[in-house]
Design an enzyme around this catalytic site. Sequence first.
Site, mmCIF file in Angstrom:
data_model
loop_
_atom_site.group_PDB
_atom_site.id
_atom_site.type_symbol
_atom_site.label_atom_id
_atom_site.label_comp_id
_atom_site.label_asym_id
_atom_site.label_seq_id
_atom_site.Cartn_x
_atom_site.Cartn_y
_atom_site.Cartn_z
ATOM 1 N N GLU A 73 58.928 38.997 64.715
ATOM 2 C CA GLU A 73 58.630 37.798 65.877
ATOM 3 C C GLU A 73 59.631 36.714 66.029
ATOM 4 O O GLU A 73 59.465 35.617 66.177
ATOM 5 C CB GLU A 73 57.273 36.842 65.199
ATOM 6 C CG GLU A 73 56.370 38.271 65.094
ATOM 7 C CD GLU A 73 54.867 37.364 64.617
ATOM 8 O OE1 GLU A 73 54.891 36.429 64.014
ATOM 9 O OE2 GLU A 73 53.635 38.123 65.101
ATOM 10 N N GLU A 84 31.918 38.705 62.070
ATOM 11 C CA GLU A 84 32.060 40.033 62.763
ATOM 12 C C GLU A 84 31.460 40.493 63.789
ATOM 13 O O GLU A 84 31.640 40.866 64.592
ATOM 14 C CB GLU A 84 32.382 41.018 61.506
ATOM 15 C CG GLU A 84 32.676 42.562 62.063
ATOM 16 C CD GLU A 84 32.680 43.417 60.764
ATOM 17 O OE1 GLU A 84 31.709 43.296 59.845
ATOM 18 O OE2 GLU A 84 33.417 44.554 60.920
ATOM 19 N N GLU A 105 42.871 31.775 60.950
ATOM 20 C CA GLU A 105 43.566 32.078 62.349
ATOM 21 C C GLU A 105 42.553 32.787 63.179
ATOM 22 O O GLU A 105 42.203 32.459 64.148
ATOM 23 C CB GLU A 105 44.842 32.671 62.099
ATOM 24 C CG GLU A 105 45.552 33.136 63.768
ATOM 25 C CD GLU A 105 46.772 33.625 63.498
ATOM 26 O OE1 GLU A 105 47.400 33.763 62.193
ATOM 27 O OE2 GLU A 105 47.513 33.857 64.671
ATOM 28 N N ASP A 121 46.971 42.408 61.541
ATOM 29 C CA ASP A 121 47.403 40.898 61.457
ATOM 30 C C ASP A 121 46.327 40.185 61.127
ATOM 31 O O ASP A 121 45.677 39.566 61.949
ATOM 32 C CB ASP A 121 48.089 40.454 62.819
ATOM 33 C CG ASP A 121 48.610 39.055 62.529
ATOM 34 O OD1 ASP A 121 48.763 38.613 61.189
ATOM 35 O OD2 ASP A 121 49.105 38.466 63.447
#
Length: 684
Positions: A280, A516, A387, A359
């Site tokens: 990144e 979820e 996140e 990720d």
Amino acid sequence: MPDEKASPAPSEIVVEPAWHAAWLPDAALAAVGRRRVAVVGPAEDDVLVTVLREAERATAAHGGDVVDPDGAPDLLLDARAGGDGFRLVRDGGRLTVSAPTATALLHGWFHVVRLGEAAFTGPDADERHAPAFALRVLDHWDNVDVHPVMGQVERGYAGGSIFYADGRVRDDLSRVTAYARLLAATGIDRVCINNVNVHAREARLLTDDLPEVARIAAALRPYGVRTHLAVSFAAPMSLGGLPTSDPLDDDVRAWWRAAADQVWATIPDFGGFVVKADSEGQPGPFAYGRDHADGANLLADAVAPHGGVVHWRAFVYDHTQDWRDRSTDRARAAYDHFAPLDGRFADNVVVQVKHGPIDFQTREAVSPVLAGMPATRLALELQVTQEYTGQQRHVCYLAPWWSENLGFRPWGEGGAAVRDVVAGRGPGASAAVAATGSGGIAAVSNVGDDVFWTGHPLAQANLYAFGRLAWDPTLDPAAVLDEWIGLTFAGQDGAVEPRVREVLHAVLDASWRTYESYTAPLGVGFMVRPGHHYGPDVDGYEYTPWGTYHFADRDGIGVDRTRATGTGFTGQYPAPWRDVYEDLATCPDELLLFFHHVPYTHVLRSGVTVVQHVYDTHFAGVERVREAIAAWESLDGRVPSDVDARVRERLAEQLRSAVEWRDQLNTYFFRKSGIPDTHGRTIF
Ligand code: GCV
């Protein structure tokens, strides 16, 4: 025996004024604080002084006493023993905790705190307690300067940094010591204090700012927590003025050695460096045609004379991918880059591997790197900061998810688990890997300068649980939650009202599965708004260079990662998983779209079609959030009002956001597929 008392009224529950006491309110130390406590060990040791101060604080608050070891203590804390971890002996009414170091003794003290009355009233016992992992690290993605896009704390959802403000290390670091105390109470003993994306200002922590880093280290040290720094691979150029950062260049090697010498001269108990390279936009060895073993060993050589460790991250992938190119698969990247290097990393390098190949998603497969490098010290990397899991606005207790990852057995039933691999006990582990106890565990912290530390008060449970699983990865997440409730919501007598305990379990236990259920389905991941990653945007990343695609069209969805017709990612796993994931008939439902592209009408092992599963779970998920809200509201004054107000505010946002997720996801898939909900519910 102390008197039995009724639980206090909420108004009597003490909340510390400057910041919330989290899992260490004075009330949580009631049982130990009522006892006669003696402390023995090397008086000059800072951490032993901390143990003594802890004992004085607890006994002063609850009517006990700190006494001489000969004064018939109820609890003797002795830092002069041998062995690993700490030993707890209960003999008659008397408890002895002994350890070889003051830090281990401190962990023993907090063990007694956790046990409460049971520590003193249980049957006679002689137990040894030692952490499963030698390295238990929390990584902070804190910037010294406020980054124009990422802010003070990258992916931080709890205000500013506890370390930095106004472009420098804070003058008052008392909160850092309070943080170290919370961490010590879970067993965490290392903290990396800056972002792995090392910008120009933060790079200077390694050189000009060392005295300031030393102040942070001094604030963490009383609780036995060691300091690590994230460093830039380009530091020899950006800080040292060299023309290159080539890891095989002699001047570069000398520069890193001198830099490390200076760090340890300033902070003798410094832990080591953390590096994100060729990822990144961060610089790395690829620029010089070198590989990641060359890069990591450069730093390893520099820190080795000081006993330091290098955490080298395996999060390396192409973030400038072409979405039209179906052959490139981000999931493959870490294994493709790192597995061929197995055996080449120095013994003081730990390759730090995110739990999943993409990720930190709410659901993804376990990274095959963890099964592919037996001659390398590996660490599992988790993300406590939420996140992708609701950003501390949604309740999402992550310990069940981490526990699944830690317990995953890459070689099938009866084989070693991930938690064994990172403890140096995987199959074929090299002698060096086995001898070091391997790389352990690391996680991105969720803490900021918010009064509750974590924004959402209930997100404290994630930080607590990470520490406890880092100490013992076999712990049951519900039992860990129970401990956290017992400490955090203790009334003055140290007890928790049963209804409070019940409601917290109802709200938190299954909250990860609830989250979820109303977000991206069946392991496909992402579908979040680009950039900040909060809220739904099904196609937000679909035509971007980031490599996180779902490939939904009118007929179906999912990523074909099979060897037969897809990217071949399944081939990175050992048997049996390489075949279990390859075959539609055996691939677990929850990971179906991670491994396969299927029609919406594909019938899951659960018996419903993919598209019906999307509808059902999204409707159900919102209902679970409503139930959590009703449960919380039923507490009606049984928790401190400031906690109650913050939790209610967050739950309201969670419901709004869950409804948005439900309606966007359901509508998207209805419009794509044209297939109506079999129950005729409202889809827009
Ligand atoms: C620190 C994800 C996050 C980035 C983070 C990166 C990493 O991509 O979105 O903010 O950068 O992971 O783990 O390095």
